[in-house]
Structure formats: C-alpha cells, structure tokens
Motif scaffolding. Structure first.
Motif, PDB file in Angstrom:
ATOM      1  N   PHE B 617       0.802  -1.224   0.000  1.00 24.67           N
ATOM      2  CA  PHE B 617       0.000   0.000   0.000  1.00 24.67           C
ATOM      3  C   PHE B 617       0.837   1.278   0.000  1.00 24.67           C
ATOM      4  O   PHE B 617       0.395   2.304  -0.475  1.00 24.67           O
ATOM      5  N   LYS B 618       2.057   1.188   0.523  1.00 21.97           N
ATOM      6  CA  LYS B 618       2.848   2.421   0.531  1.00 21.97           C
ATOM      7  C   LYS B 618       3.199   2.861  -0.898  1.00 21.97           C
ATOM      8  O   LYS B 618       3.459   4.023  -1.140  1.00 21.97           O
ATOM      9  N   ASP B 619       3.159   1.919  -1.832  1.00 17.74           N
ATOM     10  CA  ASP B 619       3.482   2.264  -3.211  1.00 17.74           C
ATOM     11  C   ASP B 619       2.256   2.536  -4.083  1.00 17.74           C
ATOM     12  O   ASP B 619       2.391   2.856  -5.252  1.00 17.74           O
ATOM     13  N   LEU B 620       1.073   2.348  -3.521  1.00 21.42           N
ATOM     14  CA  LEU B 620      -0.135   2.625  -4.293  1.00 21.42           C
ATOM     15  C   LEU B 620      -0.606   4.037  -3.956  1.00 21.42           C
ATOM     16  O   LEU B 620      -0.575   4.448  -2.805  1.00 21.42           O
ATOM     17  N   LYS B 621      -1.032   4.745  -4.971  1.00 22.60           N
ATOM     18  CA  LYS B 621      -1.515   6.114  -4.723  1.00 22.60           C
ATOM     19  C   LYS B 621      -3.044   6.122  -4.804  1.00 22.60           C
ATOM     20  O   LYS B 621      -3.633   6.821  -5.608  1.00 22.60           O
ATOM     21  N   LEU B 622      -3.659   5.309  -4.002  1.00 21.85           N
ATOM     22  CA  LEU B 622      -5.113   5.174  -4.069  1.00 21.85           C
ATOM     23  C   LEU B 622      -5.807   6.367  -3.439  1.00 21.85           C
ATOM     24  O   LEU B 622      -5.334   6.941  -2.466  1.00 21.85           O
TER      25      LEU B 622
END
Lengths: 365, 657
Positions: B617-622
């Motif tokens: 999740f740290k790499d997803l820009k949701l």
C-alpha cells in the motif's frame, strides 16, 4: 536436504530394524503436555474444511519424539548416529510446530550442537564426525528455533560454506567435492539465515540451479539428472530465497507436481512411484512457493497423512501401517501445517522453519 | 521406516537387534578412534570397510578411506613403484570392491556412489566394468536415479557418444514403456543432438516424427501410465513453441503510452529502442525511448513492456484530428477519480458503439508473422498438430483417459494459437474454444482432485474466447456514468463478473482498459494485471484473494486510484502462497534500505504480521479503497491503512477527514 540420507535406510538394504522405540519408559514431561485438540474432540464439524473426526494425535507425537531423543543404544539410534543432528532438527521443529518446544532444555541442545562444530567452521552429524553442509544447515536451523544463532561465530560458519562454492556456481557438500543442487539450497538457506548471502556469487549459484532444469519443468541433482520432488524443493526454495522464482515455468512444474497426488490422496516423488508422507513436504512446499498449491486435493492429502499416524504410540510413517520414524513424523506435521491444519504453527515453505522464527530473523527489530 | 510394517518385534528379533546394535556400536567406536588418530593400518581399513558395508551412508568413513588412500599412495616411494607397479592399482581395486559391497547393501547410498566416482576420476576401472555394474543395478531397479546419474557420469568421463546412450534408452524403453527415467534421459540426449545438429538429427522434423511414433506406442499401450505423457508433452512443445520471442500485441498503435506485449516464451528481456522500432508521425526518434519491463521482480524480464514517448509539439496539433489520439491518457484518468466510484449496477449502461466513440474501444493490435521461412515450418507444425489431434480423438473414443483429454485440449489450443499468429487474410479456420471448454469441464468431473487445475485452464480459455472478437468483448463493455451533474466523466468499463474465473489471462487484448470489474469470481491471484497500464479503477470484490502479497502486481499500475478488495480472504490464511513472489527481505529482492524505520507503529498492530500490507500500500496512490468483509479489516488495521496511504479519500465508502 536430508531425505535421501534417510531414504537410504531402506528395509531391503538394512536386513532388520527395530520398528518402534519402546514406550516402557515413563515420560517425565508428559504431565506438562496438554492436548492441542481439546475443542475439536467433541465435534465432527469441519474446521477450515477439515473433518475433525480424523484427528492429529498431537500429544502422542510429542511423546514419541521425546522418547526417540532419550534412546541412544538401540539399533535404530546406532544406525542413525552419524546424522543425529538432522534427527534433532526434525524432532525439534516438529515440537515447535506442535507448540511444545518449551519442554526441551534449550541450553543442553545448544551446547551439544556447538560440540558438533569442526575447526573448519562446518558441523558434523554428531560429535567427532566430519563436517558437511548437510549438518551445518541443521545446526543453524536448530539454533534459529531457540533464537540462539548469536552463539555462533558467524564469520567462521559462513566462510566454511562460502569456501564450498565452485567456479560454475555450484556447491560442494564438503572438501571432497561432491556436487548436488541439494548443497546449493543448503548453502543459500544457511547463508540467508546468517544474513550473509552477499558473501557468495548469487548470480552464478542461480545460473547453476537453472542449468539443472528438465523437460518437465522440474530439477535434478546435477545438469541432466532426473527430476525428483525432493530435489525440486531444494531448487525452488533456493530460487525463492534469491528472488529468482521467475526462472521457473510455474504452470509446467505445477502440473507435474500436482500429478504427484495419487488416488489414495498421498503424494509420490516421481511419476509411477508409490506415495510417501515425506512428499507431503517436498511437493507441497514447492507448490506453495510457486502459488499452485490449490491444484491438489488438500482434504484428501490431510486424510492420507492422518491415516499414517500410529494412533497408539505416536509418530507418523511413510504409508499407513508402516513403522513410524522422526523423519516422517516431521514431514507429516510440516505438511499438515502447510495445509493449514488447525492448531499447528505455520511453517515457512522455503526456510523449513516456523514462520514466526523466520519473521524474527528477517523482520525483527 | 520406508516400507517396514508397524508391528512389535518378537523377543528373538529383539535379541538379534540388540546384538547387531552392539556390533555396529563397536565398529563405530573403533573407527572413530582410527580416524581421529590418523591410523591407516590394514586392520583399521578393514574395520572401516565393515562399517561402510553395514552402514553405507556413514559419510565420515568414506572420507577416512579417501584420506587413507592418499596417505598410502604418497608413502610409496618411487623405488617401491618400480619393484611393484601394480601396488597402486590394487589399492584402488580394493576401493572399488568396497563400494560394490556397500552398494549391494544399499544401492541408493550417495556416499558409496560418490566414492566410486572419486576412484574413477583418478583413472581407475574400465568403461566395460562400469557398464556391467550399471547393468546389475538398473536391472534391480530400472528407476534408480543414482544409477542413472552414475551412468551419465561414466558416459561423460569415458566419452561415450550421445547416440550410443540414446540407443540404451531405446533398449530400456522397449523393455518396458513405463520407465520415466529412460524417457527423461532420452529428452536430455535428444536435446543435445538436435541442438548440435548432429548428422541424422537435422532437420529436426524427421526426428520429431519418429519420436512421436515411439511415444505413441507407449501412450496407446497404457494410457493411464504417466511415463510417456510428459515426454510427449515435451515433444509437442518442440513443435508448437515459438523459438524466438514475437512481438504480438501493441497498444495503442500511436499514442502517449505505448505498450508492447511479447509472447513465445516465459518472459523476455532486452527490450529497448534498438530491438523495438516505433514508427509514428508524432514523435521524433527512437533513441530516447526507455523501455521498462512490467515485472514485480528485479529480473529485468517481463511479458509486457512499456515506454513513454515524447511528442513533437508541431505534430501534436496534427494528431488531434486523429481518432486514435483519444487515448485517455493519465491526466484524464486522474481527473476522473476525483469523484467516488460506485460499483453498483445502476451506474453501468450497456455500451452501444457509436461512430464517435468507436475509437475508444481500441483492440490491441496483433502483429502477424510475415516471415516466409517461418511459414514453411508453420505448415509442417500445423499439420503435425492436426495429425496428433485426430490421433487423440481416436484414443479418447476408446478409453476415458484424463491426460489424453488434457492433451487434446492443449493441442486444440495450440492449433488455434498457431493459426492466429500465422493467419493469412483468406484463412478462416475453425476455432475450437467450445470443444476445449467442454474438455476442461469434463476433466473437472472425471478427475476431482485436480479440478482447480482444470478450472484455471478453463478460465484462461474462457477469457481467450471472450476477447477473441470485438463483438464478444463488446458484450461485456459498459458505460460508467456518474450521476453528479458536475461530472463529465464517462468510462468504458469491462465487466467480467460472475464468470467463475479462477485465473486471469488474455491481458494482451485488454491493454487499453481503464476500468475493470472482476468481482464475484474465484480469483486468488491478480498476476498479469500489471500490463494494464491505463487501469485506474479496479473491482476485485468477492473473490478468494488471501494475502496482500498477491496484490504486488498492482504496484506497477501508476494510474490506479480506486480499488475494491472487499469480501475476499485477507487475513483468513496462515499460509501465504505469494510470499516469495513479492519483493521482501525474505527473498533478498529489496535493498538494505528496506525498513519501517520512518513508520511509527500503531497500537495493536504487529509489525511482522503486516509488512506485506505495508509494502504494497505504501506504493499505491489510491484515493479510494474498499476492504470491508475481510478477516483482517478491523478498526486498527484501517487506521494503519490510512496512515500508510495519505492520498486516501474514501475508505469503505466513508469520506476521510
């Protein structure tokens, strides 16, 4: 990989065997053991999809392992004397998966382990035996179980292993130069557990393993050698630990591996061979690492493993109604752990240690 | 113990065991004494011989023998050798004898086989003697892989030709078809011969035909024996497999974000501006193109690759009139998700192709094989596959063999693929989707333990069918319209829900998709989605995804804004089958800087249990995430997610403050 060391103790090759460790001796630790399956006893409901009528005799297995540990003079123990350190790893890991490693005196074990170390840095299978990577990995794994890796001179042990890498990337098992992908796995797994993987040429090590890949997607001991589930575990796990799973044709290998399941639910190690509980580990862990474990019937396999238990005296055998031993007890329990059998600790498919032990090593602060 | 019945020993047996144990113990004690004191007398060697003959896996004893031999050989002076030239020979002869006796005891002893190799490497023994020995052991157990390995060692050491060894496998197979070891060795030898184009093994077509005939005999003799089938599968692979990677799909033909799909082998590497040429009026040159593999590992390989083009401004104006230019690039995507995406059915409207919009449904462009040389090979290949198909139809009309069915399904699929890649404009061959699907559903019934394997295959074929023509794909395309008046967004959404899909495939046809609904299927992996570089909204709800590491491919989707993973199995499993496919310290795919140092733990969150979630999740820009309906989705975990993803605006439908 210890499988074939042990496999060599075949009935047709050793004329006779005491099949069971006597249970006449009362167990001093028995009182401290509580059954793992207390809630399940009363119900035949499915838990995680498994019918609980067929149960894991956890307490009996614990007693069985402790009894083996105490025996030193019967024929079986004498025959296994040279691989006692492997036996200790199988037994202790099983106890940990069953949540009972606490009953063992860790200091006694650790001091014995250190006595098996050779001046070269490698470990022998017992005190006074020659060092070999087969025993060195077991020593490291046992110390990992007790969170005691720090008692080692890490440089000394890792230098021993590093010194066994050959020009082509392969590893020798010891100074005498036998080469086998089992030793590649052992070297890679050991060094990773010691946080020393960067001391070898990982790229060449991977290249050598890939050169042992076969028509069926599996792997053999050396280039051109036939695929075998135990060898496949070694190669897949070595590739997993080095982040190289993309070297595997997962669908091809997954199909070959899932076809190891035979009608009885058990798994064999090569086509047209008989099933054996130890393949519950070799095949299952490989299928897990390549994300194809759903291709076999897990419920049937659970049943097969449970059918191989000695329900009276504890321990698990290769096939139903055969004599039990520590090796198969470990692989049976480890297999059940990978099958998410309730009440067991989870085991890591690559390092062959409980997940909490592996997490402590790689994520501990 | 292997194969030993579980019964208590009789008192007599017990007595015998005790006697044996005492005897073995005494040998061990004596031996260790000699070894530790470097005593290499005749008597000591005899004790050692007795020990390895009764316990051939006692490695230290074999080591001792090597030390002893080296010691004795080096202690012979040159004058000794002159007076008795055979003395060295007799020392090694004794070692050969000891290994033979040990192997007679246990023909699977690694230690004994290796000791013999050690003696052979020193130049002792003859090939005839070794082949004779092998004859004995391979007769005793035709599948003994130690003996087969030793045979390969001897053949290499004594320079036996591959042809001679191939003949040996033929003899073994003729003796008994059910010998996987022999088939295996055949594949190894034949690969060498074909590769080296040895006389009689080139061109490969004749050889492959003969091999096919040989293996057919095995398959038709006993269709339920697996031994021949894997060899047959390998042979077919030699016929069907595309040897060099083909550039198969690219989308869009011109545009801001050019994506290429390569097929023909597992993954490819080395895609760059010199290996892939792009011609377009809109950009200047290939030189500055940087190609990136869409892969979650650091291997530098992938099936799908992506590059970004820089436009020439004066030509950009031109291209605006070009309908293909409507590529719905990144900027539009970002703007679109500033409203919350609702996956409710009423938002979707059936798609009618209108001329204005037809350019938006862009099919990835398959690139055809146009090489004339390949066409010749193709004809032979297609003919062979067609022959195999009719042969296996015949087999299946007589017997209900599962691997036969699977093989037929694979052959039909292979034939379809060959036709597609080599299609000439006037060809209209039959496509076999329906028959293949039927074979797989049948297999699920006749072979229930492997039903999930067949189901995965079924899913792949179903997706091939759905994406095979524009018409069939359009049936699953919907307009997504937001009701809010301010919104001018209109997505085309591909909805592949409720199809019992357990696996995703045919992504090469779907490179243009921005909004994808895969809900209500049986997916446990999203491998392949990383190629859909324009994807901004993804619905994976009501599937069987069990771990966050399974979401690793999504890290490569730079436009992904809205993700729905509700009602899956996150947190429900103790075993994570994707643990080693995602980058982490466990598999040494992350640098030393990989740590949670700058992340402050939240009460009740155990770091070792949520590192997968953190690293994904740290790499997803949701901006939007639905995670409700999973074991793990309790309040603490949600707090953790909000902290890891500062960009998040909606969590489980609730607007975040």
């Amino acid at each position: 990989m210890k499988e074939d060391l042990y496999l060599s103790l075949q009935p047709d090759t050793l004329p006779s065997f005491r099949h069971l460790i006597g249970s006449s001796e009362p167990l001093s630790t028995a009182g401290a053991l509580t059954p793992l399956r207390s809630e399940a006893n009363s119900s035949s409901d499915f838990i995680n999809g498994y019918r609980m009528g067929e149960e894991l005799e956890a307490e009996k297995h614990v007693n069985y392992i402790l009894s083996v540990e105490k025996k030193k003079d019967d024929f079986e123990s004498v025959v296994m004397e040279h691989i006692r350190i492997n036996g200790a790893y199988w037994g202790l890991t099983t106890l940990d998966l069953l949540g009972k490693i606490g009953v063992v005196d860790s200091e006694e074990v650790v001091s014995w382990i250190l006595k098996c170390q050779h001046e070269s840095g490698g470990f022998g299978g017992n005190i006074g035996h020659d060092p070999h990577v087969l025993y060195t990995l077991s020593a490291i794994q046992i110390l990992a179980l007790f969170d005691k890796i720090n008692v080692l001179d890490i440089d000394k042990v890792s230098n021993y292993i590093v010194g066994l890498q050959n020009e082509d990337g392969s590893f020798s098992g010891d100074m005498w130069g036998e080469v086998d992908t089992r030793f590649s796995y052992i070297a890679i797994c050991s060094l990773a557990l010691l946080h020393c993987l960067d001391k070898i040429n990982v790229e060449k090590a991977v290249k050598y393993i890939v050169s042992c890949k076969n028509l069926d997607g599996g792997f053999g001991c050396t280039p051109g050698a036939e695929s075998h589930a135990g060898q496949i575990f070694c190669c897949v796990a070595a590739l997993a630990i080095t982040g190289s799973l993309h070297q595997i044709d997962k669908d091809l290998l997954g199909w070959w591996l899932c076809e190891r399941q035979v009608k009885s639910g058990g798994l064999n190690g090569r086509p047209e061979k008989l099933p054996d509980v130890c393949y519950s580990w070799w095949v299952l862990s490989s299928l897990t690492m390549i994300d194809r474990v759903h291709w076999i019937d897990k419920e049937k396999l659970v049943k097969y493993i449970l059918d191989c238990q000695d329900k009276e005296k504890g321990g698990i055998s290769d096939r139903p109604d055969d004599a039990v031993d520590v090796f198969h007890t470990y692989f049976g329990v480890a297999g059940l752990s990978l099958l998410e059998y309730p009440g067991l600790k989870a085991i890591d498919p690559a390092y062959a240690l409980p997940v909490d032990v592996v997490n402590r090593i790689f994520f501990g602060r | 113990m292997h194969g030993r019945p579980r019964k208590p020993p009789t008192p007599e047996e017990e007595k015998a065991y005790d006697a044996k144990a005492a005897k073995l113990r005494s040998l061990q004690t004596q031996f260790l004494h000699f070894h530790h004191n470097q005593i290499y007398t005749k008597e000591a060697l005899e004790v050692c011989a007795k020990l390895v003959e009764s316990n051939p896996e006692y490695i230290t004893a074999w080591n001792y023998r090597k030390l002893a031999v080296e010691h004795i050989v080096s202690s012979h002076s040159e004058s000794d050798l002159e007076s008795d030239p055979d003395c060295i020979k007799s020392i090694f002869k004794e070692e050969l004898r000891v290994t033979e006796r040990a192997l007679a005891k246990n023909y699977k002893s690694y230690g004994a086989w290796y000791h013999r190799k050690w003696v052979l490497r020193k130049g002792h023994s003859s090939i005839d003697r070794e082949l004779q020995l092998l004859q004995v052991f391979l007769k005793q157990d035709t599948r003994n892989f130690h003996a087969w390995n030793y045979r390969r060692f001897v053949a290499a050491l004594k320079n036996r030709s591959d042809e001679e060894e191939l003949q040996f496998t033929t003899d073994m197979i003729n003796d008994n078809f059910s010998n996987y070891s022999a088939w295996h060795n055949r594949s190894v030898l034949l690969s060498h011969l074909l590769e080296k184009k040895v006389d009689g093994y080139f061109p490969k077509e004749k050889v492959l035909t003969e091999e096919n005939d040989l293996v057919h005999q095995a398959l038709f003799t006993d269709p339920d024996d697996q031994s021949g089938w894997f060899y047959h599968h390998w042979l077919l692979d030699q016929i069907v497999k595309i040897k060099t990677p083909l550039l198969v799909y690219t989308w869009p033909p011109h545009g801001s974000n050019l994506e290429v799909w390569v097929d023909g082998c597992l993954d490819v590497e080395g895609v760059n501006s010199s290996t892939i040429t792009i011609e377009s009026s809109m950009h200047d040159t290939n030189k500055d193109l940087v190609w990136k593999p869409l892969s979650t590992n650091n291997s530098g390989r992938a099936q799908a690759w992506v590059t970004h083009l820089s436009f020439l401004e004066e030509k950009l104006h031109f291209s605006q009139a070009n309908p293909i230019k409507v590529t719905m690039g990144h900027s539009e995507g970002i703007k679109a998700v500033s409203d919350m995406i609702s996956w409710g059915d009423k938002k979707f409207h059936s798609y009618e192709a209108r001329p204005m919009e037809s350019s938006q449904i862009n099919f990835s462009n398959p690139l055809k094989n146009s090489d004339d040389n390949d066409l010749m090979a193709y004809k032979w290949n297609a003919e062979t596959v067609a022959n195999e198909i009719s042969l296996f139809r015949e087999l299946l009309s007589e017997t209900d063999c599962k691997i036969g069915k699977l093989t037929l399904a694979r052959l039909l699929t292979a034939l379809d693929a060959m036709i597609l890649y080599n299609k000439t404009s006037d060809s209209n061959e039959v496509v076999h989707f329906e028959e293949v699907l039927e074979l797989y559903s049948d297999l699920m019934k006749v072979d229930p333990p492997h039903s999930q394997f067949y189901k995965d295959e079924y899913s792949l074929v179903l997706l091939q069918q759905l994406t095979s023509t524009p018409e069939s794909l359009l049936r699953h395309c919907y307009h997504y319209r937001d009701s809010s008046p301010s919104s001018i967004n209109s997505y085309i959404c591909l909805r592949l829900c409720n199809l019992s899909l357990s696996r995703i495939g045919s992504i090469e046809q779907l490179l243009w998709i921005q909004m994808l609904d895969l809900s209500h299927n049986h997916l446990h992996s999203v491998e392949g989605l990383e190629a859909m570089q324009l994807l901004s909204c993804l619905n994976l709800s009501n599937n069987k995804i069990g771990s966050f590491s399974a979401l690793e491919p999504l890290k490569l989707l730079k436009s992904l804004k809205a993700l729905n993973i509700s009602y899956n199995e996150f947190g429900a499993h103790s075993v994570d089958t994707r643990r080693y496919s995602c980058s982490s310290p466990l598999n040494h795919t992350v640098g030393a800087d990989w740590n949670f140092g700058d992340w402050n733990p939240i009460d009740g969150i155990d770091f070792t249990n949520c590192w997968e979630a953190f690293s994904i999740f740290k790499d997803l820009k949701l901006t939007q995430l639905e995670i409700i309906g999973n074991v793990i989705a309790e309040e603490n975990f949600k707090l953790f997610l909000v902290k890891v993803m500062p960009s998040l605006k909606w969590l489980d439908g609730v607007e975040l403050q």
